[in-house]
Design an enzyme around this catalytic site. Structure first.
Site, PDB file in Angstrom:
ATOM      1  N   ARG A   1       0.846  -1.196   0.000  1.00  9.02           N
ATOM      2  CA  ARG A   1       0.000   0.000   0.000  1.00  9.02           C
ATOM      3  C   ARG A   1       0.885   1.251   0.000  1.00  9.02           C
ATOM      4  NH1 ARG A   1      -5.184  -1.699   2.049  1.00  9.02           N
ATOM      5  NH2 ARG A   1      -5.481  -3.740   1.058  1.00  9.02           N
TER       6      ARG A   1
ATOM      7  N   GLU B   1       0.631   4.165   0.906  1.00 12.78           N
ATOM      8  CA  GLU B   1      -0.036   5.153   1.765  1.00 12.78           C
ATOM      9  C   GLU B   1       1.018   5.990   2.485  1.00 12.78           C
ATOM     10  OE1 GLU B   1      -2.438   2.713   4.287  1.00 12.78           O
ATOM     11  OE2 GLU B   1      -4.117   2.683   2.890  1.00 12.78           O
TER      12      GLU B   1
ATOM     13  N   ARG C   1      -0.359   2.396  13.098  1.00 17.34           N
ATOM     14  CA  ARG C   1      -0.950   1.151  12.622  1.00 17.34           C
ATOM     15  C   ARG C   1      -0.859   0.950  11.112  1.00 17.34           C
ATOM     16  NH1 ARG C   1      -7.525   1.478  12.878  1.00 17.34           N
ATOM     17  NH2 ARG C   1      -7.838   3.241  11.476  1.00 17.34           N
ATOM     18  N   HIS C   2      -0.144   1.834  10.397  1.00 21.44           N
ATOM     19  CA  HIS C   2      -0.048   1.707   8.951  1.00 21.44           C
ATOM     20  C   HIS C   2       1.371   1.344   8.512  1.00 21.44           C
ATOM     21  CE1 HIS C   2      -3.863   4.047   8.973  1.00 21.44           C
ATOM     22  NE2 HIS C   2      -4.106   3.326   7.897  1.00 21.44           N
TER      23      HIS C   2
ATOM     24  N   GLU D   1      -9.585  -1.675  13.731  1.00 21.79           N
ATOM     25  CA  GLU D   1      -9.969  -2.598  12.662  1.00 21.79           C
ATOM     26  C   GLU D   1      -8.828  -3.528  12.276  1.00 21.79           C
ATOM     27  OE1 GLU D   1      -9.507  -3.180   8.315  1.00 21.79           O
ATOM     28  OE2 GLU D   1      -9.758  -1.049   8.747  1.00 21.79           O
TER      29      GLU D   1
ATOM     30  N   SER E   1     -11.314  -6.306   6.811  1.00 14.98           N
ATOM     31  CA  SER E   1     -12.389  -5.817   5.961  1.00 14.98           C
ATOM     32  C   SER E   1     -12.858  -6.999   5.133  1.00 14.98           C
ATOM     33  CB  SER E   1     -11.904  -4.702   5.038  1.00 14.98           C
ATOM     34  OG  SER E   1     -11.774  -3.499   5.751  1.00 14.98           O
TER      35      SER E   1
ATOM     36  N   ARG F   1      -1.321  -6.389  12.514  1.00 12.56           N
ATOM     37  CA  ARG F   1      -2.317  -5.756  13.396  1.00 12.56           C
ATOM     38  C   ARG F   1      -2.901  -6.750  14.400  1.00 12.56           C
ATOM     39  NH1 ARG F   1      -6.195  -1.353  10.306  1.00 12.56           N
ATOM     40  NH2 ARG F   1      -4.519  -0.124   9.349  1.00 12.56           N
TER      41      ARG F   1
END
Length: 562
Positions: free
Chosen positions: A334, A336, A342-343, A485, A488, A536
């Site tokens: 990712r 991001e 948490r990323h 979370e 998903s 996570r």
């Protein structure tokens, strides 16, 4: 006549400068000036020679000191026990000796007086007079190793050699297991110690960028020391990650990654028992698998390629190929630009996909079984490792239920609104709202683990099936641990026309995913699935404060090495 200068050559003294006009008028001869110049030159040469000799002597002294320091790496030739210690020659698979090494964690009272051979790292070393004490570490297990000079089995040279071993060096030690009068609290194998008969260094460690003992210290211990007026080192996150191969040696980190391995093993076990098969999907793909801009692009043989944001498209194509139930454990990428706790830009995905008969509840049923099995397995099989983690990073055990809570998204929004939070019923939950809802759920339902389903369609990927009762919502869900979370999931769109419409609606170029869409044109099985972030799961199960603690070598927007 001009005064003779005591200054450096080629520099004129004030007296010389004042006398120069007189010399020009004949008060000093040319010969006298030349003599002075030769004297100055000779003096300069003598001074340079003395300086060079001094530097050479200094270098010789330094070399002698180095030789003196290096001497303990090999035994004294006159020592009758010289074969019992010293640095071993480099291991290059020269021979097979059939020797057997014993694991440190296998040492206990039952093998008292037995001779064992151990290999481990020098965690600490303390030489005192005619004795030396070493704490030998092998992963999370430690044992005390002792040498006492007696000139029969242990010489002064052996003690000197052992006392000069650097911390984190790898050594082989052979000796007899002894049971001390008092237990050794500083070691995991507290009921025994090893009395050495031979010691050889396999690999010497250089000066460490930070001490493993400092990296293993809990925050609570540091704060207690501060209150007592003491100073104990705190190793920063960046320093740890720059030397990650050293940081990973701490007992807590060893345990974290044993637990992480356990999650993968348990994930495989339960899914295999539920009729799933493991697959391996490509990570080099033609288009974004999740949509959006968080995709790594690269030149693939003259055309644009992407690193897979998930195995999503290929999991679904496997279901279209009649594989019915599949799962994968693999890397996810990712792009991001997020600097949160948490990323990550690369993490490990635990993904599964399955055919469904009539409702995506069937997927949530599997998730319920899956995580109860994982949580039970961690607690029963990895309890010792969880306790080790808790020594440095204390945490409360995770609360979960045999059949876990499923909460409609709208009800979650209502709980937040009633608690005074501004929560959009058609928007996604922010990190702050997720945490607050987690607290509300914990207070009302007494669980740290729950599912939130029926999310708004606008915040879900293009391949998510819209809700049949309200087109603004979807047949999707998220799963949470301690208010964050981890999953998903959803029923997927299996109609190619609707899939194309959804891709266009979210601005995804259809040409990049046409082969994916084509997979649903030839008889498509209704299906659904989910993706789990491994790092996570471990972070939240152990209530760690940063996902970098559960990533072996983290990749975030600023870190590409080591």
């Amino acid at each position: 006549m001009a005064a003779v200068s005591n200054s450096e050559p080629n520099e004129a003294t004030p007296a010389q400068m004042q006398s120069e006009p007189t010399a020009q008028h004949g008060s000093a001869s040319v010969e006298e000036t030349g003599v002075q110049s030769e004297k100055a030159k000779a003096k300069a040469e003598a001074k340079a020679k003395a300086k060079a000799e001094k530097a050479a002597q200094k270098a010789a002294n330094a070399a002698a000191r180095g030789q003196k320091q290096a001497a303990p790496t090999q035994p004294d030739e006159n020592d009758p026990l010289k074969d019992k210690y010293g640095d071993a020659e480099r291991t290059q698979s020269q021979q097979i000796t059939k020797r057997k090494w014993t694991r440190v964690d296998a040492l206990d009272k039952s093998i008292e007086n037995q001779t064992v051979l151990l290999r481990g790292r020098v965690a600490t070393v303390r030489g005192k007079g005619k004795s030396c004490f070493i704490v030998l570490r092998q992963r999370t297990a430690t044992v005390q190793v002792v040498l006492f000079t007696n000139d029969t089995t242990i010489s002064k040279g052996m003690v000197k050699y052992a006392s000069n071993l650097s911390r984190e060096s790898i050594i082989d030690v052979e000796g007899t297991i002894s049971v001390p009068k008092e237990s050794i609290a500083a070691c995991t194998q507290s009921q025994v110690e090893l009395h050495v008969t031979s010691i050889h260094c396999i690999s010497r460690a250089d000066v460490l960028p930070f001490e493993v003992s400092d990296a293993a210290r809990s925050e609570e211990e540091i704060k207690e020391a501060e209150v007592a007026g003491e100073l104990k080192a705190r190793v920063s996150q960046d320093v740890r990650l720059n030397g990650r191969y050293i940081d990973l040696r701490t007992a807590a980190n060893q345990a974290i990654f044993k637990a992480q391995s356990g999650v993968c093993q348990l994930f495989r076990e339960i899914l295999l028992s539920e009729g799933f098969q493991e697959i391996h999907t490509p990570k080099l793909i033609a288009g974004a698998s999740e949509g959006g801009s968080s995709v790594f692009k690269f030149n693939y043989m003259g055309r644009e390629g992407c690193l897979a944001q998930s195995p999503q498209l290929y999991k679904q194509m496997a279901i279209m190929a009649d594989q019915e139930r599949v799962f994968e454990i693999g890397p996810v990428f990712r792009a991001e630009n997020s600097f949160t706790h948490r990323h990550l830009c690369e993490f490990t995905g635990l993904d599964f996909e399955m055919a469904i008969n009539e409702h995506y509840d069937e997927v949530m049923d599997v998730i319920d079984k899956l995580f109860v099995y994982i949580f039970n397995g961690l607690n029963s099989k990895y309890g010792k490792d969880l306790a080790t983690i808790g020594q440095q990073f204390p945490f409360e055990p995770l609360q979960y239920q045999a059949t876990n809570l499923r909460l409609p998204f709208q009800e979650g929004i209502k709980m937040l609104q009633e608690a005074g939070w501004d929560a959009d019923p058609l928007g996604d939950l922010s990190t702050e709202l997720e945490r607050e809802l987690g607290k509300l759920v914990k207070a009302k339902y007494h669980t740290d683990f729950y599912m939130l389903y029926n999310y708004p369609l606008a915040v879900r990927p293009f391949y998510t099936m819209p809700s049949p009762s309200n087109s603004q919502y979807s047949n999707s869900f998220d799963v949470f641990i301690r208010g964050e979370e981890i999953i998903s999931g959803a029923q997927r769109v299996h109609d190619p026309t609707l899939l194309t419409e959804r891709a266009h609606a979210l601005g995804i170029p259809v040409e990049g995913i046409q082969s994916y869409i084509d997979a649903f044109k030839y008889g498509a099985v209704p299906h659904g699935g989910a993706g789990v972030g491994l790092e996570r799961v471990v972070m939240l199960f152990c209530k760690l404060d940063n996902i970098r603690k559960t990533s072996l070598f983290p990749r975030d927007p600023k870190r590409l090495t080591p």
